[in-house]
Design a protein around this motif. Structure first.
Motif, PDB file in Angstrom:
ATOM      1  N   GLY A  24     -17.015   6.338 -73.050  1.00 44.43           N
ATOM      2  CA  GLY A  24     -17.555   4.927 -72.364  1.00 44.43           C
ATOM      3  C   GLY A  24     -16.892   5.081 -70.849  1.00 44.43           C
ATOM      4  O   GLY A  24     -17.651   4.823 -69.959  1.00 44.43           O
ATOM      5  N   TRP A  25     -15.569   5.385 -70.760  1.00 47.21           N
ATOM      6  CA  TRP A  25     -15.073   5.440 -69.480  1.00 47.21           C
ATOM      7  C   TRP A  25     -15.543   6.495 -68.713  1.00 47.21           C
ATOM      8  O   TRP A  25     -15.802   6.390 -67.478  1.00 47.21           O
ATOM      9  CB  TRP A  25     -13.487   5.696 -69.607  1.00 47.21           C
ATOM     10  N   ALA A  26     -15.830   7.716 -69.367  1.00 46.31           N
ATOM     11  CA  ALA A  26     -16.401   8.992 -68.512  1.00 46.31           C
ATOM     12  C   ALA A  26     -17.788   8.380 -68.327  1.00 46.31           C
ATOM     13  O   ALA A  26     -18.221   8.942 -66.983  1.00 46.31           O
ATOM     14  CB  ALA A  26     -16.364  10.158 -69.616  1.00 46.31           C
ATOM     15  N   ALA A  27     -18.759   7.963 -69.148  1.00 45.19           N
ATOM     16  CA  ALA A  27     -19.919   7.699 -68.388  1.00 45.19           C
ATOM     17  C   ALA A  27     -19.943   6.537 -67.224  1.00 45.19           C
ATOM     18  O   ALA A  27     -20.587   6.518 -66.369  1.00 45.19           O
ATOM     19  CB  ALA A  27     -20.765   6.802 -69.517  1.00 45.19           C
ATOM     20  N   ALA A  28     -18.904   5.439 -67.366  1.00 43.54           N
ATOM     21  CA  ALA A  28     -18.749   4.334 -66.288  1.00 43.54           C
ATOM     22  C   ALA A  28     -18.382   5.183 -64.941  1.00 43.54           C
ATOM     23  O   ALA A  28     -18.727   4.969 -64.065  1.00 43.54           O
ATOM     24  CB  ALA A  28     -17.932   3.420 -66.901  1.00 43.54           C
ATOM     25  N   MET A  33     -19.207   7.384 -59.554  1.00 42.00           N
ATOM     26  CA  MET A  33     -19.498   8.656 -58.782  1.00 42.00           C
ATOM     27  C   MET A  33     -21.005   8.700 -58.049  1.00 42.00           C
ATOM     28  O   MET A  33     -21.011   9.046 -56.923  1.00 42.00           O
ATOM     29  CB  MET A  33     -18.835   9.646 -59.147  1.00 42.00           C
ATOM     30  N   THR A  34     -21.788   8.403 -58.874  1.00 38.51           N
ATOM     31  CA  THR A  34     -23.172   8.565 -58.781  1.00 38.51           C
ATOM     32  C   THR A  34     -23.613   7.731 -57.497  1.00 38.51           C
ATOM     33  O   THR A  34     -24.208   8.138 -56.577  1.00 38.51           O
ATOM     34  CB  THR A  34     -24.179   8.618 -60.083  1.00 38.51           C
ATOM     35  N   ARG A  35     -23.247   6.518 -57.921  1.00 37.53           N
ATOM     36  CA  ARG A  35     -23.557   5.416 -56.738  1.00 37.53           C
ATOM     37  C   ARG A  35     -22.953   5.874 -55.434  1.00 37.53           C
ATOM     38  O   ARG A  35     -23.399   5.410 -54.611  1.00 37.53           O
ATOM     39  CB  ARG A  35     -22.999   4.001 -57.385  1.00 37.53           C
ATOM     40  N   LEU A  38     -25.316   8.419 -53.858  1.00 33.52           N
ATOM     41  CA  LEU A  38     -26.459   7.584 -53.543  1.00 33.52           C
ATOM     42  C   LEU A  38     -26.384   6.736 -52.142  1.00 33.52           C
ATOM     43  O   LEU A  38     -27.227   6.626 -51.301  1.00 33.52           O
ATOM     44  CB  LEU A  38     -27.211   6.773 -54.451  1.00 33.52           C
ATOM     45  N   ALA A  39     -25.046   6.004 -51.963  1.00 37.01           N
ATOM     46  CA  ALA A  39     -24.776   5.360 -51.055  1.00 37.01           C
ATOM     47  C   ALA A  39     -24.909   6.201 -49.617  1.00 37.01           C
ATOM     48  O   ALA A  39     -25.101   5.438 -48.695  1.00 37.01           O
ATOM     49  CB  ALA A  39     -23.497   4.672 -51.041  1.00 37.01           C
ATOM     50  N   HIS A  40     -24.430   7.418 -49.903  1.00 35.05           N
ATOM     51  CA  HIS A  40     -24.611   8.077 -48.550  1.00 35.05           C
ATOM     52  C   HIS A  40     -25.834   8.383 -47.912  1.00 35.05           C
ATOM     53  O   HIS A  40     -25.970   8.612 -47.041  1.00 35.05           O
ATOM     54  CB  HIS A  40     -24.084   9.710 -49.053  1.00 35.05           C
ATOM     55  N   TRP A  41     -27.121   8.149 -48.830  1.00 32.44           N
ATOM     56  CA  TRP A  41     -28.197   8.263 -48.300  1.00 32.44           C
ATOM     57  C   TRP A  41     -28.491   7.411 -47.311  1.00 32.44           C
ATOM     58  O   TRP A  41     -29.204   7.529 -46.447  1.00 32.44           O
ATOM     59  CB  TRP A  41     -29.350   8.156 -49.661  1.00 32.44           C
ATOM     60  N   MET A 117      -9.284   8.008 -63.694  1.00 29.59           N
ATOM     61  CA  MET A 117     -10.905   8.002 -63.863  1.00 29.59           C
ATOM     62  C   MET A 117     -10.994   9.347 -64.623  1.00 29.59           C
ATOM     63  O   MET A 117     -10.142  10.401 -64.779  1.00 29.59           O
ATOM     64  CB  MET A 117     -11.759   8.022 -62.862  1.00 29.59           C
ATOM     65  N   ALA A 118     -12.051   9.518 -65.434  1.00 37.81           N
ATOM     66  CA  ALA A 118     -12.304  10.760 -66.198  1.00 37.81           C
ATOM     67  C   ALA A 118     -12.479  11.868 -65.141  1.00 37.81           C
ATOM     68  O   ALA A 118     -13.046  11.863 -64.121  1.00 37.81           O
ATOM     69  CB  ALA A 118     -13.751  10.672 -67.080  1.00 37.81           C
ATOM     70  N   SER A 119     -11.927  12.950 -65.690  1.00 39.30           N
ATOM     71  CA  SER A 119     -11.480  14.071 -64.716  1.00 39.30           C
ATOM     72  C   SER A 119     -12.998  14.831 -64.272  1.00 39.30           C
ATOM     73  O   SER A 119     -12.984  15.303 -63.134  1.00 39.30           O
ATOM     74  CB  SER A 119     -10.638  15.414 -65.393  1.00 39.30           C
ATOM     75  N   GLY A 120     -13.917  14.726 -65.126  1.00 34.81           N
ATOM     76  CA  GLY A 120     -15.204  15.233 -64.692  1.00 34.81           C
ATOM     77  C   GLY A 120     -16.315  14.421 -63.968  1.00 34.81           C
ATOM     78  O   GLY A 120     -17.304  14.854 -63.743  1.00 34.81           O
ATOM     79  N   ALA A 121     -15.738  13.146 -63.817  1.00 36.76           N
ATOM     80  CA  ALA A 121     -16.531  12.284 -63.325  1.00 36.76           C
ATOM     81  C   ALA A 121     -17.360  12.510 -61.919  1.00 36.76           C
ATOM     82  O   ALA A 121     -18.380  12.263 -61.512  1.00 36.76           O
ATOM     83  CB  ALA A 121     -16.048  10.998 -63.299  1.00 36.76           C
ATOM     84  N   VAL A 122     -16.239  13.167 -61.167  1.00 37.28           N
ATOM     85  CA  VAL A 122     -16.579  13.674 -59.694  1.00 37.28           C
ATOM     86  C   VAL A 122     -17.712  14.668 -59.945  1.00 37.28           C
ATOM     87  O   VAL A 122     -18.819  14.248 -59.160  1.00 37.28           O
ATOM     88  CB  VAL A 122     -15.449  14.126 -58.874  1.00 37.28           C
ATOM     89  N   LEU A 123     -17.799  15.680 -60.639  1.00 37.27           N
ATOM     90  CA  LEU A 123     -18.582  16.614 -60.751  1.00 37.27           C
ATOM     91  C   LEU A 123     -19.924  16.085 -61.359  1.00 37.27           C
ATOM     92  O   LEU A 123     -21.218  16.377 -60.947  1.00 37.27           O
ATOM     93  CB  LEU A 123     -18.218  17.790 -61.653  1.00 37.27           C
ATOM     94  N   VAL A 124     -19.911  15.276 -62.388  1.00 33.94           N
ATOM     95  CA  VAL A 124     -21.031  14.806 -62.880  1.00 33.94           C
ATOM     96  C   VAL A 124     -21.928  13.825 -61.959  1.00 33.94           C
ATOM     97  O   VAL A 124     -23.238  13.710 -61.807  1.00 33.94           O
ATOM     98  CB  VAL A 124     -20.542  13.992 -64.029  1.00 33.94           C
TER      99      VAL A 124
END
Length: 280
Positions: A24-28, A33-35, A38-41, A117-124
């Motif tokens: 759950g933490w990894a998904a959050a 990180m996805t948001r 997207l904010a950079h757009w 934070m989850a270590s792979g969240a940046v890449l995901v």
């Protein structure tokens, strides 16, 4: 600060509720990180517009200025547009590399790694945002292709299958780009990759048939992963192919899946391993 506060709020809520889990933490974290990506757009609209306009200019240039179509029966645009859609997915590697190297150069990724934070969240998060941008770019290119006279002649399920293969190639190139970005480390090194991406892209059947090339070159072209995707997509769109009768040409749909899966199998663990070792 908004991203950091959002991460803290999300983590705090899950912990307080007692239902938090690593998954759950990894998904959050990944969604946070996805948001952020997207904010950079909204903050960099020029970069987004350029990324959408460049492949459109390439399509119009090859369609109206350069021309072609040797060895192709029927409308050249029906051959060209699927090839240009494939090239657009490959060219996305450059934008992925540029974004990752910029974050590396500014120390942003190091700051994220120091957070709870989850270590792979940046890449995901990076991969999800890039895939969403690729979907938008693909829609734009399909619309422009339709406007200049290209048509698909298969059913809707075949159309979705073709789009799926294109996005699968983009997903594979995305992880290639993430790994190469972390190896390069600097935005300036993206230019070196561009020198390689362009020849590999044009060394495919995206804009010319292998039959119109010298036999030795045509054989190489048919085994290019981009050629496999372009040929398979043309088949699903029911557009002219003129791909040849080699094993690679007659099994293009199989290779259009095998090549990207193989690239992901190689570069995904390399990218994750490189990311984990950045601070070592």
């Amino acid at each position: 600060m908004t991203t950091v506060q959002s991460m803290k709020a999300t983590r705090g809520t899950e912990t307080a509720g007692g239902t938090g889990s690593k998954l759950g933490w990894a998904a959050a974290d990944s969604w946070t990180m996805t948001r952020r990506e997207l904010a950079h757009w909204a903050r960099q609209p020029v970069q987004v517009v350029v990324g959408l306009v460049f492949p459109v200019m390439m399509l119009l240039m090859f369609s109206y200025l350069i021309g072609g179509g040797r060895g192709i029966e029927g409308n050249f645009k029906d051959y060209l547009v699927p090839g240009m859609l494939t090239m657009t997915m490959a060219f996305g590697l450059e934008s992925t590399m540029l974004s990752v190297t910029q974050d590396l150069g500014k120390g942003i990724i190091d700051r994220f790694r120091s957070m709870p934070m989850a270590s792979g969240a940046v890449l995901v998060g990076r991969s999800i945002a890039d895939m969403l941008q690729s979907v938008v770019g693909l829609i734009v290119m399909i619309a422009v292709g339709y406007a200049i006279g290209w048509r698909w002649h298969g059913d809707f399920s075949s159309f979705l299958g073709a789009v799926g293969l294109l996005l699968l190639l983009r997903f594979a190139m995305l992880w290639v780009g993430i790994h190469l970005a972390m190896v390069a480390g600097k935005p300036e090194m993206v230019q070196a990759v561009q020198i390689l991406v362009w020849p590999v892209s044009f060394l495919s059947n995206a804009i010319a048939t292998p039959g119109s090339m010298p036999s030795w070159l045509g054989a190489i072209v048919e085994w290019n992963p981009m050629s496999a995707t372009a040929t398979a997509v043309r088949g699903l769109f029911d557009n002219p192919g003129a791909a040849g009768d080699s094993w690679a040409a007659t099994h293009a749909e199989l290779l259009a899946v095998v090549w990207p899966v193989a690239l992901v199998a190689v570069f995904f663990p390399l990218a994750v391993g490189r990311f984990r070792g950045l601070s070592r």
